[in-house]
Design an enzyme around this catalytic site. Structure first.
Site, PDB file in Angstrom:
ATOM      1  N   GLY A   1      17.986 -29.992  94.164  1.00  0.00           N
ATOM      2  CA  GLY A   1      17.827 -31.242  94.913  1.00  0.00           C
ATOM      3  C   GLY A   1      19.187 -31.816  95.290  1.00  0.00           C
TER       4      GLY A   1
ATOM      5  N   GLY B   1      19.663 -34.676  98.111  1.00  0.00           N
ATOM      6  CA  GLY B   1      18.994 -35.973  97.994  1.00  0.00           C
ATOM      7  C   GLY B   1      19.973 -37.098  97.700  1.00  0.00           C
ATOM      8  N   GLN B   2      19.420 -38.285  97.431  1.00  0.00           N
ATOM      9  CA  GLN B   2      20.274 -39.460  97.252  1.00  0.00           C
ATOM     10  C   GLN B   2      21.255 -39.278  96.091  1.00  0.00           C
ATOM     11  OE1 GLN B   2      18.762 -43.032  95.545  1.00  0.00           O
ATOM     12  NE2 GLN B   2      20.269 -44.340  96.545  1.00  0.00           N
TER      13      GLN B   2
ATOM     14  N   ASN C   1      13.563 -23.565  95.323  1.00  0.00           N
ATOM     15  CA  ASN C   1      12.450 -24.499  95.212  1.00  0.00           C
ATOM     16  C   ASN C   1      12.123 -24.637  93.735  1.00  0.00           C
ATOM     17  OD1 ASN C   1       9.815 -25.635  95.117  1.00  0.00           O
ATOM     18  ND2 ASN C   1       9.457 -24.955  97.221  1.00  0.00           N
TER      19      ASN C   1
ATOM     20  N   TYR D   1       4.180 -41.962  89.561  1.00  0.00           N
ATOM     21  CA  TYR D   1       5.605 -41.701  89.369  1.00  0.00           C
ATOM     22  C   TYR D   1       5.974 -41.965  87.901  1.00  0.00           C
ATOM     23  CZ  TYR D   1      10.674 -42.331  90.027  1.00  0.00           C
ATOM     24  OH  TYR D   1      12.038 -42.248  89.940  1.00  0.00           O
TER      25      TYR D   1
HETATM   26  N1  SER Z   1      14.280 -45.857  92.575  1.00  0.00           N
HETATM   27  C1  SER Z   1      13.041 -45.318  92.130  1.00  0.00           C
HETATM   28  C2  SER Z   1      11.921 -45.805  92.950  1.00  0.00           C
HETATM   29  O1  SER Z   1      12.005 -46.901  93.453  1.00  0.00           O
HETATM   30  C3  SER Z   1      12.777 -45.702  90.699  1.00  0.00           C
HETATM   31  O2  SER Z   1      13.367 -44.805  89.844  1.00  0.00           O
HETATM   32  O3  SER Z   1      10.957 -45.131  93.067  1.00  0.00           O
END
Ligand code: SER
Length: 317
Positions: free
Chosen positions: A8, A11-12, A54, A143
């Protein structure tokens, strides 16, 4: 830590972390792992090896670990909270099946693993203020469910197989380089972009909603220092509360207005994101991270705001 695979890497977090690791460990090899729909460009591509991987392909992860003699994997593949809520099965697949693939490779090949947890691992029953390190974790978002399961599974592999798993519970992360996507805390990045572009900011999170936030340089410091920490002093592993600042939309708005007095903001609350934000802590207690591995952040809201605005002006104007 010498040879590292970042899964990854575009990504950010990954885009900044890969470069920070390359700067720090120039004797080693830092492999930028990516999926074809998010291929690296520029410095990230040119400053070291980049490989398609992946997280759902365990055999490929094992192949890269062998090819580069990898000793540490940063597992940064994830769907953030708001996207995960729309695609719960996908979130489970990436976060859980992906983690299991990595942990199995790590068990067989003796690799250390960092998989971030989050403020999202807490839920409405968690104490909101000074949220303790060890407390109730009953999240209501998918999440959060995957983040608690990540913590438990990572600790399980440490206790059962001796896999060197370690991690931190990241607050909302703020950076100028790569945008986050689909997170509940994304507003705290987007507000800076609006301010620099001279646009009014439409805030999706309600006035008075406090969440832990952190500037990316501190997050990178945490991700690197935890993996370098002397394991003899680690009483916890997965995962450590880390904190540096907590604010609501009004406070970040005021911090920006000190630098850009004409900046305007109005609220248009997104009920889906607000429900997630309301279930998360206001501010975590990070005493254990400070004691066990010397966690010590450098940025507060004022210093982060100045730095963000300076970098974004260079980037956007
Ligand atoms: N920055 C993440 C989110 O907002 C939280 O870990 O989903």
């Amino acid at each position: 830590m010498k040879n590292v695979l970042v899964i990854g890497s575009t990504g950010q977090i990954g885009s900044d972390l890969t470069m920070a690791l390359r700067k720090k460990y120039h004797q080693g090899t830092i492999v930028a792992g990516y999926i074809p729909s998010a291929a690296p460009t520029g410095d990230l591509l040119e400053s070291g090896p980049a490989e398609i991987v992946n997280v759902l392909d365990g055999a490929r992860i094992a192949e890269l670990v062998d090819k580069y003699d990898i000793d540490t994997i940063y597992n940064l593949a994830a769907l953030l909270s708001a996207t995960a809520e729309r695609l719960p099965l996908k979130a489970w697949e990436i976060q859980m099946d992906g983690l299991l693939n990595i942990l199995e490779v790590a068990r067989e090949k003796h690799v250390a693993v960092f998989t971030p947890s989050s403020i999202g691992s807490f839920g409405p029953d968690t104490p909101r203020d000074n949220t303790p390190q060890d407390t109730i974790q009953r999240p209501t978002s998918i999440y959060g469910v995957t983040k608690v399961a990540t913590e438990l599974l990572s600790d399980y592999y440490f206790h059962k197989y001796g896999v060197d798993t370690r991690s931190v519970r990241f607050p909302g992360l703020i950076s100028w380089k790569t945008l986050p996507g689909g997170g509940t805390t994304d507003y705290a990045v987007e507000i800076y972009y609006a301010a620099v572009k001279g646009e009014e900011f439409v805030c999706p999170i309600a006035h008075g909603t406090y969440m832990d936030m952190m500037y990316m340089p501190d997050a990178l410091k945490a991700a690197i220092n935890i993996m370098e920490a002397d394991p003899r002093y680690l009483h916890h592993r997965n995962s450590f509360n880390i904190a540096s600042m907590s604010f609501d939309p009004e406070e970040i708005y005021e911090a920006i207005r000190k630098e850009i007095p004409t900046f305007k903001m109005r609220y248009e609350v997104d009920p889906a994101r607000q429900a997630i934000a309301d279930s998360w802590p206001n501010k975590m207690d990070d005493t254990c991270a400070r004691k066990e591995w010397g966690w010590n952040p450098s940025y507060n809201l004022t210093s982060m705001t100045r730095d963000m605005l300076r970098h974004l002006r260079e980037k956007l104007l």
